[in-house]
Write an enzyme that holds these catalytic residues in place. Structure first.
Site, PDB file in Angstrom:
ATOM      1  N   HIS A  91      -6.168  -7.260  -0.450  1.00 22.37           N
ATOM      2  CA  HIS A  91      -6.291  -5.831  -0.741  1.00 22.37           C
ATOM      3  C   HIS A  91      -5.546  -5.472  -2.032  1.00 22.37           C
ATOM      4  O   HIS A  91      -4.517  -6.090  -2.345  1.00 22.37           O
ATOM      5  CB  HIS A  91      -5.687  -5.002   0.400  1.00 22.37           C
ATOM      6  CG  HIS A  91      -6.280  -5.275   1.745  1.00 22.37           C
ATOM      7  ND1 HIS A  91      -5.692  -6.137   2.653  1.00 22.37           N
ATOM      8  CD2 HIS A  91      -7.414  -4.809   2.322  1.00 22.37           C
ATOM      9  CE1 HIS A  91      -6.448  -6.176   3.752  1.00 22.37           C
ATOM     10  NE2 HIS A  91      -7.491  -5.390   3.577  1.00 22.37           N
ATOM     11  N   ASP A 100      -4.253 -12.729   3.445  1.00 20.20           N
ATOM     12  CA  ASP A 100      -5.478 -12.287   4.114  1.00 20.20           C
ATOM     13  C   ASP A 100      -6.740 -12.538   3.283  1.00 20.20           C
ATOM     14  O   ASP A 100      -7.841 -12.172   3.708  1.00 20.20           O
ATOM     15  CB  ASP A 100      -5.380 -10.812   4.543  1.00 20.20           C
ATOM     16  CG  ASP A 100      -4.731  -9.936   3.498  1.00 20.20           C
ATOM     17  OD1 ASP A 100      -4.493 -10.415   2.367  1.00 20.20           O
ATOM     18  OD2 ASP A 100      -4.455  -8.763   3.803  1.00 20.20           O
ATOM     19  N   HIS A 119       0.820  -1.219   0.000  1.00 17.10           N
ATOM     20  CA  HIS A 119       0.000   0.000   0.000  1.00 17.10           C
ATOM     21  C   HIS A 119       0.855   1.271   0.000  1.00 17.10           C
ATOM     22  O   HIS A 119       0.328   2.363  -0.265  1.00 17.10           O
ATOM     23  CB  HIS A 119      -0.911   0.045   1.227  1.00 17.10           C
ATOM     24  CG  HIS A 119      -1.969  -1.020   1.241  1.00 17.10           C
ATOM     25  ND1 HIS A 119      -2.835  -1.208   0.190  1.00 17.10           N
ATOM     26  CD2 HIS A 119      -2.291  -1.958   2.178  1.00 17.10           C
ATOM     27  CE1 HIS A 119      -3.650  -2.226   0.487  1.00 17.10           C
ATOM     28  NE2 HIS A 119      -3.329  -2.692   1.676  1.00 17.10           N
ATOM     29  N   ASP A 133      -2.601 -10.672  -2.330  1.00 15.76           N
ATOM     30  CA  ASP A 133      -3.182 -10.159  -1.089  1.00 15.76           C
ATOM     31  C   ASP A 133      -4.666  -9.826  -1.338  1.00 15.76           C
ATOM     32  O   ASP A 133      -5.059  -9.528  -2.459  1.00 15.76           O
ATOM     33  CB  ASP A 133      -2.423  -8.887  -0.693  1.00 15.76           C
ATOM     34  CG  ASP A 133      -2.740  -8.398   0.704  1.00 15.76           C
ATOM     35  OD1 ASP A 133      -1.942  -8.697   1.615  1.00 15.76           O
ATOM     36  OD2 ASP A 133      -3.765  -7.710   0.889  1.00 15.76           O
TER      37      ASP A 133
END
Ligand SMILES: [Zn+2]
Length: 295
Positions: free
Chosen positions: A152, A231, A113, A150
């Site tokens: 995200h 995740d 991120h 991931d």
């Protein structure tokens, strides 16, 4: 990042515990993560982003400094971030030198991120993006692929290489979900696929087969980096997807096949998310068994 925070040191211990349980802990060659050299960080980040982490890292143990609501610095954060990026850089050097065929960086804080200009979302420096720049600008590679599984979206990585034809980024990510960025259309160097919450392997695997793999084969990467977040696991309450260990093993096998065909198996995989400690450890074991050709 604080006692309550899911991005905790227990994550790396959970990975070690599952390696011991699987009786694999002695099979891997382990290397200490060196501190990243600052010029390597500055290939991906602005001097302001580097200074933000360095200058706001508290000088007193026990103090924290919030960069945003869920990204905090403690007195060790700057050193930890330099070592996380340093691991990715050293792994890249080792794989390119051929002293190891591939490498997994068991690191935190995560990176994907982190934008070129600012840290966010538990991430300080973008470890994978820094390593990809190192392969390109440090080692003279012309094409590298970054695969991000991931839950995200790796918005920081996508931003770093948005206009760079030398980098193919392939990902899936839960949408709508953090970091709440509108999906962009796919291009020959950007195959980032939004998927709805509760998607399981039966949804994700065909997307990989149909979208990632043809793009990767057409691109012919000289090296592959993995933003390995776990995740999207069924047991991970931070995400809302339904992958299991078998899905991570399958994805890793597909990536290995591409790497074998185009780049002598050169892969550097870096830990991103994964917050259910047991699921994280078990998923990393599944990932490593494939990378090490034990499974
Ligand atoms: Zn994540």
């Amino acid at each position: 990042m604080g006692e309550w925070h899911p991005e905790s040191p227990a994550r790396l211990q959970a990975i070690e515990d599952q390696l011991i349980l699987a009786r694999l802990d002695g099979l891997f060659e382990r290397r200490e993560a060196p501190l990243a050299e600052l010029p390597a960080i500055l290939r991906n980040h602005t001097p302001g982003a580097l200074a933000l982490v360095r200058d706001h890292t508290p000088k007193v143990d026990g103090e924290t400094y919030p960069l945003d609501a869920d990204t905090l610095l403690c007195s060790h954060s700057y050193q930890a971030a330099l070592r996380a990026a340093g691991a990715a850089l050293a792994a890249t050097d080792a794989v390119i030198a051929g002293t190891v065929s591939n490498a997994f960086c068991s690191i935190r804080p995560p990176g994907h991120h982190a934008r070129p200009s600012e840290p966010m979302g538990f991430c300080l420096f973008n470890n994978v993006a820094i390593a990809a720049h190192h392969a390109l600008d440090g080692h003279g590679y012309e094409r590298v692929a970054i695969i991000d599984f991931d839950v995200h979206h790796g918005n920081g990585t996508a931003e770093a290489f948005r206009d760079d034809p030398r980098v193919l980024m392939a990902s899936f990510y839960q949408h709508p979900f953090y970091p709440y960025i509108e999906p962009e259309p796919c291009s020959p160097t950007s195959i980032n696929i939004p998927v709805p919450a509760r998607s399981k392997g039966d949804v994700v695997r065909p997307l990989i087969t149909e979208h990632w793999l043809p793009a990767l084969h057409a691109f012919k990467p000289e090296m592959i980096f993995i933003s390995a977040g776990f995740d999207a696991h069924r047991d991970d309450d931070i995400g809302g997807m339904g992958l299991v260990e078998d899905d991570y093993a399958w994805i890793t096998r597909e990536i290995m096949a591409v790497a074998r065909q185009h780049c002598q198996g050169r892969i550097v995989s870096c830990l991103e998310g994964g917050y259910n400690l047991s699921a994280l450890g078990r998923s990393v074991v599944a990932h490593l068994k494939v990378l090490a050709e034990i499974d």
